[in-house]
Design a protein around this motif. Structure first.
Motif, PDB file in Angstrom:
ATOM      1  N   VAL A 167       6.987   7.704  13.978  1.00 30.46           N
ATOM      2  CA  VAL A 167       6.601   6.351  13.140  1.00 30.46           C
ATOM      3  C   VAL A 167       5.170   6.487  12.475  1.00 30.46           C
ATOM      4  O   VAL A 167       5.204   5.744  11.441  1.00 30.46           O
ATOM      5  N   ALA A 168       4.326   7.049  12.945  1.00 32.27           N
ATOM      6  CA  ALA A 168       3.220   7.378  11.991  1.00 32.27           C
ATOM      7  C   ALA A 168       3.407   8.176  10.865  1.00 32.27           C
ATOM      8  O   ALA A 168       2.742   7.925   9.597  1.00 32.27           O
ATOM      9  N   GLU A 169       4.388   8.965  10.701  1.00 33.57           N
ATOM     10  CA  GLU A 169       4.785   9.713   9.695  1.00 33.57           C
ATOM     11  C   GLU A 169       5.429   9.025   8.810  1.00 33.57           C
ATOM     12  O   GLU A 169       5.431   8.867   7.318  1.00 33.57           O
ATOM     13  N   LEU A 170       6.299   7.724   9.306  1.00 37.78           N
ATOM     14  CA  LEU A 170       6.851   6.959   8.166  1.00 37.78           C
ATOM     15  C   LEU A 170       5.932   6.070   7.429  1.00 37.78           C
ATOM     16  O   LEU A 170       6.060   5.645   6.405  1.00 37.78           O
ATOM     17  N   GLY A 171       4.931   5.549   8.328  1.00 39.20           N
ATOM     18  CA  GLY A 171       3.819   4.885   7.794  1.00 39.20           C
ATOM     19  C   GLY A 171       3.062   5.499   6.624  1.00 39.20           C
ATOM     20  O   GLY A 171       3.073   5.034   5.586  1.00 39.20           O
ATOM     21  N   ARG A 172       2.785   6.771   6.799  1.00 40.33           N
ATOM     22  CA  ARG A 172       2.257   7.591   5.648  1.00 40.33           C
ATOM     23  C   ARG A 172       3.177   7.674   4.766  1.00 40.33           C
ATOM     24  O   ARG A 172       2.732   7.572   3.346  1.00 40.33           O
ATOM     25  N   LEU A 173       4.273   7.746   4.673  1.00 41.45           N
ATOM     26  CA  LEU A 173       5.501   7.842   3.667  1.00 41.45           C
ATOM     27  C   LEU A 173       5.487   6.559   2.786  1.00 41.45           C
ATOM     28  O   LEU A 173       5.448   6.705   1.586  1.00 41.45           O
ATOM     29  N   LEU A 174       5.502   5.549   3.619  1.00 45.37           N
ATOM     30  CA  LEU A 174       5.401   4.105   3.064  1.00 45.37           C
ATOM     31  C   LEU A 174       4.228   4.298   2.099  1.00 45.37           C
ATOM     32  O   LEU A 174       4.332   3.515   0.887  1.00 45.37           O
ATOM     33  N   ALA A 175       2.896   4.467   2.420  1.00 47.59           N
ATOM     34  CA  ALA A 175       1.935   4.419   1.686  1.00 47.59           C
ATOM     35  C   ALA A 175       1.848   5.258   0.619  1.00 47.59           C
ATOM     36  O   ALA A 175       1.576   4.893  -0.447  1.00 47.59           O
ATOM     37  N   VAL A 176       2.492   6.289   0.544  1.00 46.88           N
ATOM     38  CA  VAL A 176       2.913   7.126  -0.594  1.00 46.88           C
ATOM     39  C   VAL A 176       3.786   6.395  -1.655  1.00 46.88           C
ATOM     40  O   VAL A 176       3.640   6.484  -2.714  1.00 46.88           O
ATOM     41  N   HIS A 177       4.859   5.790  -0.987  1.00 46.79           N
ATOM     42  CA  HIS A 177       5.571   5.211  -1.840  1.00 46.79           C
ATOM     43  C   HIS A 177       5.379   4.033  -2.482  1.00 46.79           C
ATOM     44  O   HIS A 177       5.465   3.839  -3.781  1.00 46.79           O
ATOM     45  N   THR A 178       4.282   3.228  -1.963  1.00 46.01           N
ATOM     46  CA  THR A 178       3.858   2.136  -2.512  1.00 46.01           C
ATOM     47  C   THR A 178       2.909   2.371  -3.420  1.00 46.01           C
ATOM     48  O   THR A 178       2.899   1.729  -4.565  1.00 46.01           O
ATOM     49  N   MET A 179       1.897   3.657  -3.293  1.00 46.68           N
ATOM     50  CA  MET A 179       1.136   4.053  -4.377  1.00 46.68           C
ATOM     51  C   MET A 179       1.957   4.500  -5.857  1.00 46.68           C
ATOM     52  O   MET A 179       1.574   3.994  -6.680  1.00 46.68           O
ATOM     53  N   LEU A 180       3.212   5.059  -5.497  1.00 52.01           N
ATOM     54  CA  LEU A 180       3.995   5.778  -6.629  1.00 52.01           C
ATOM     55  C   LEU A 180       4.783   4.534  -7.297  1.00 52.01           C
ATOM     56  O   LEU A 180       4.854   4.488  -8.499  1.00 52.01           O
ATOM     57  N   PHE A 181       5.387   3.863  -6.519  1.00 50.03           N
ATOM     58  CA  PHE A 181       6.592   2.924  -6.881  1.00 50.03           C
ATOM     59  C   PHE A 181       6.170   1.355  -6.688  1.00 50.03           C
ATOM     60  O   PHE A 181       7.099   0.426  -7.158  1.00 50.03           O
ATOM     61  N   GLY A 182       5.070   1.126  -6.196  1.00 52.54           N
ATOM     62  CA  GLY A 182       4.917  -0.441  -6.233  1.00 52.54           C
ATOM     63  C   GLY A 182       4.517  -1.201  -7.403  1.00 52.54           C
ATOM     64  O   GLY A 182       4.053  -0.337  -8.393  1.00 52.54           O
ATOM     65  N   ARG A 183       5.015  -2.010  -7.696  1.00 55.90           N
ATOM     66  CA  ARG A 183       4.738  -2.979  -8.804  1.00 55.90           C
ATOM     67  C   ARG A 183       3.176  -3.352  -9.010  1.00 55.90           C
ATOM     68  O   ARG A 183       2.402  -3.920  -8.090  1.00 55.90           O
ATOM     69  N   PRO A 184       2.749  -3.231 -10.206  1.00 51.73           N
ATOM     70  CA  PRO A 184       1.433  -3.489 -10.375  1.00 51.73           C
ATOM     71  C   PRO A 184       0.837  -5.031 -10.190  1.00 51.73           C
ATOM     72  O   PRO A 184       2.020  -5.863 -10.550  1.00 51.73           O
ATOM     73  N   ASP A 185      -0.161  -5.367  -9.749  1.00 57.37           N
ATOM     74  CA  ASP A 185      -0.575  -6.730  -9.590  1.00 57.37           C
ATOM     75  C   ASP A 185      -1.255  -7.255 -11.030  1.00 57.37           C
ATOM     76  O   ASP A 185      -2.539  -6.754 -11.325  1.00 57.37           O
ATOM     77  N   PRO A 186      -0.608  -8.228 -11.635  1.00 58.17           N
ATOM     78  CA  PRO A 186      -1.015  -8.580 -12.680  1.00 58.17           C
ATOM     79  C   PRO A 186      -2.859  -9.042 -12.824  1.00 58.17           C
ATOM     80  O   PRO A 186      -3.270  -9.034 -13.839  1.00 58.17           O
ATOM     81  N   ALA A 187      -3.011  -9.594 -11.598  1.00 56.74           N
ATOM     82  CA  ALA A 187      -4.401 -10.204 -11.772  1.00 56.74           C
ATOM     83  C   ALA A 187      -5.517  -8.939 -11.693  1.00 56.74           C
ATOM     84  O   ALA A 187      -6.592  -9.197 -12.042  1.00 56.74           O
TER      85      ALA A 187
END
Length: 287
Positions: free
Chosen positions: A194-214
Motif C-alpha cells: 500500500v505504501a508502494e502504491l502511494g509512491r507510484l501514484l505520486a510519481v504518476h501524478t507528477m508525470l501525467f497530472g493535468r496542469p493547474d491553469p491558475a
C-alpha cells in the motif's frame, strides 16, 4: 483474501477501485471499471467473469444492488465469493458469501462499497469507509489510496501483505485524452504494497497530472531565460525553434509531455527541471 473499495466521484465522472491483499498481483484479478458506467471488485474465491458481466449490466442502467443479485444468482459458487459494485448513481452494494473465510464482510454508502475477507476484524472495512467519507478534499485517486491505507493500518489482511492495485477511469481522461483509463497501477509483490502504491501514484501524478491553469507561468522574460539555461546545461540548447521547442524536446524524454502548455510552463515541470539540471543560478525575478 483481500480488502477493497469501489467508489464514484461526487460528480459521477470518475469511477475507481483500490485493492490490497496477501495474494500475488491482486490488482490484475480484482478490479474492473468503465467510465460513466461503474466499477466492481471480485475477491475471496474471485470470479473474473463478474467483471465483464457486471459492467454490461451497469451499462444497461441496472442498479448496483441488482447487479450483485444477478451475478450471484447465476453463480453456484456464490457462497465463496465476495463482490463490491458501484454504478453511475445511487448507493454501492456488497456481497459476502457465507463460506468466505472470517473475518469477512462489507460496508456501503452513497457511491461506494468497501469489503474484505480473511481480515483482522470489522475495523478494517470500517476504516475504509470512514477514510473514504472523510477524504472529500483529496483528488479522487489519492482518496482511494488514503482509504486503502486506513484499512491497512487498521489491520488489513490477517495473513500479511503482498500486493495492491489502483484503477481509475474517466471519459477521455487517459493519456493524451485517447483513453478512459486515468490510473492503472499495480504492486504485484512487495513487503509494504500500500505504501508502494502511494509512491507510484505520486510519481504518476507528477508525470501525467493535468496542469493547474491558475499556477502556470508565462514562458517569457526571466522565466524563459532560466529555462533556456537549465535546458542548455542538460544538453538541450535553444536553437532557432526557441525555448519552447527545446522544452518540448526535453519534456518528451522525461515523460512530462502531458504537462506541456503552449507559451507557458507548469511549475511542476520547472521544479523537476531545476532538480535534474546541473546547478544554474536562477534570475531573481523567476518564479
Amino acid at each position: 483474501m483481500t480488502f477493497s473499495i469501489v467508489a464514484r466521484s461526487a460528480d459521477g465522472r470518475l469511477h475507481g477501485v483500490a485493492v490490497a491483499s496477501k495474494f500475488l498481483a491482486a490488482g490484475a484479478l480484482v478490479p474492473a471499471a468503465a467510465a460513466e458506467v461503474g466499477a466492481l471488485a471480485t475477491q475471496a474465491h474471485a470470479n473474473p467473469a463478474y467483471r465483464p458481466q457486471g459492467l454490461t449490466l451497469l451499462r444497461t442502467g441496472v442498479a448496483a444492488a441488482d447487479v450483485v443479485a444477478g451475478l450471484i444468482a447465476a453463480d453456484p459458487e456464490r457462497d465463496h465469493r465476495q463482490l463490491g459494485v458501484v454504478g453511475a448513481s445511487g448507493a454501492g452494494a456488497s456481497w459476502t458469501g457465507p463460506a468466505c473465510h472470517p473475518w469477512a464482510g462489507g460496508r456501503t454508502g452513497d457511491g461506494w462499497a468497501a469489503q474484505g475477507n480473511i481480515l483482522t476484524g470489522p475495523e478494517v472495512v470500517d476504516a475504509l469507509g470512514t477514510a473514504w467519507q472523510a477524504g472529500t478534499a483529496l483528488p479522487f485517486a489519492e482518496r482511494l489510496v488514503a482509504a486503502l491505507r486506513a484499512g491497512d493500518e487498521a489491520g488489513g489482511d490477517r495473513r500479511g501483505r503482498q500486493s495492491a492495485g489502483l484503477l481509475v477511469v474517466e471519459r477521455g481522461g487517459g493519456y493524451g485524452g485517447t483513453s478512459d483509463v486515468v490510473v492503472d497501477l499495480r504492486v504485484d509483490d512487495h513487503p509494504d504494497p500500500v505504501a508502494e502504491l502511494g509512491r507510484l501514484l505520486a510519481v504518476h501524478t507528477m508525470l501525467f497530472g493535468r496542469p493547474d491553469p491558475a499556477t502556470l507561468l508565462d514562458l517569457s522574460g526571466a522565466v524563459a531565460a532560466e529555462v533556456a539555461a537549465l535546458l542548455a546545461a542538460l544538453g538541450h540548447p535553444v536553437h532557432e525553434g526557441g525555448t519552447e521547442a527545446a522544452l518540448i524536446s526535453w519534456a518528451g524524454i522525461e515523460n512530462l509531455e502531458e504537462r506541456l502548455v503552449p507559451g507557458r510552463i507548469d511549475p511542476v515541470v520547472l521544479t523537476h527541471l531545476r532538480g535534474v539540471a546541473p546547478h544554474v543560478p536562477a534570475p531573481r525575478s523567476a518564479s
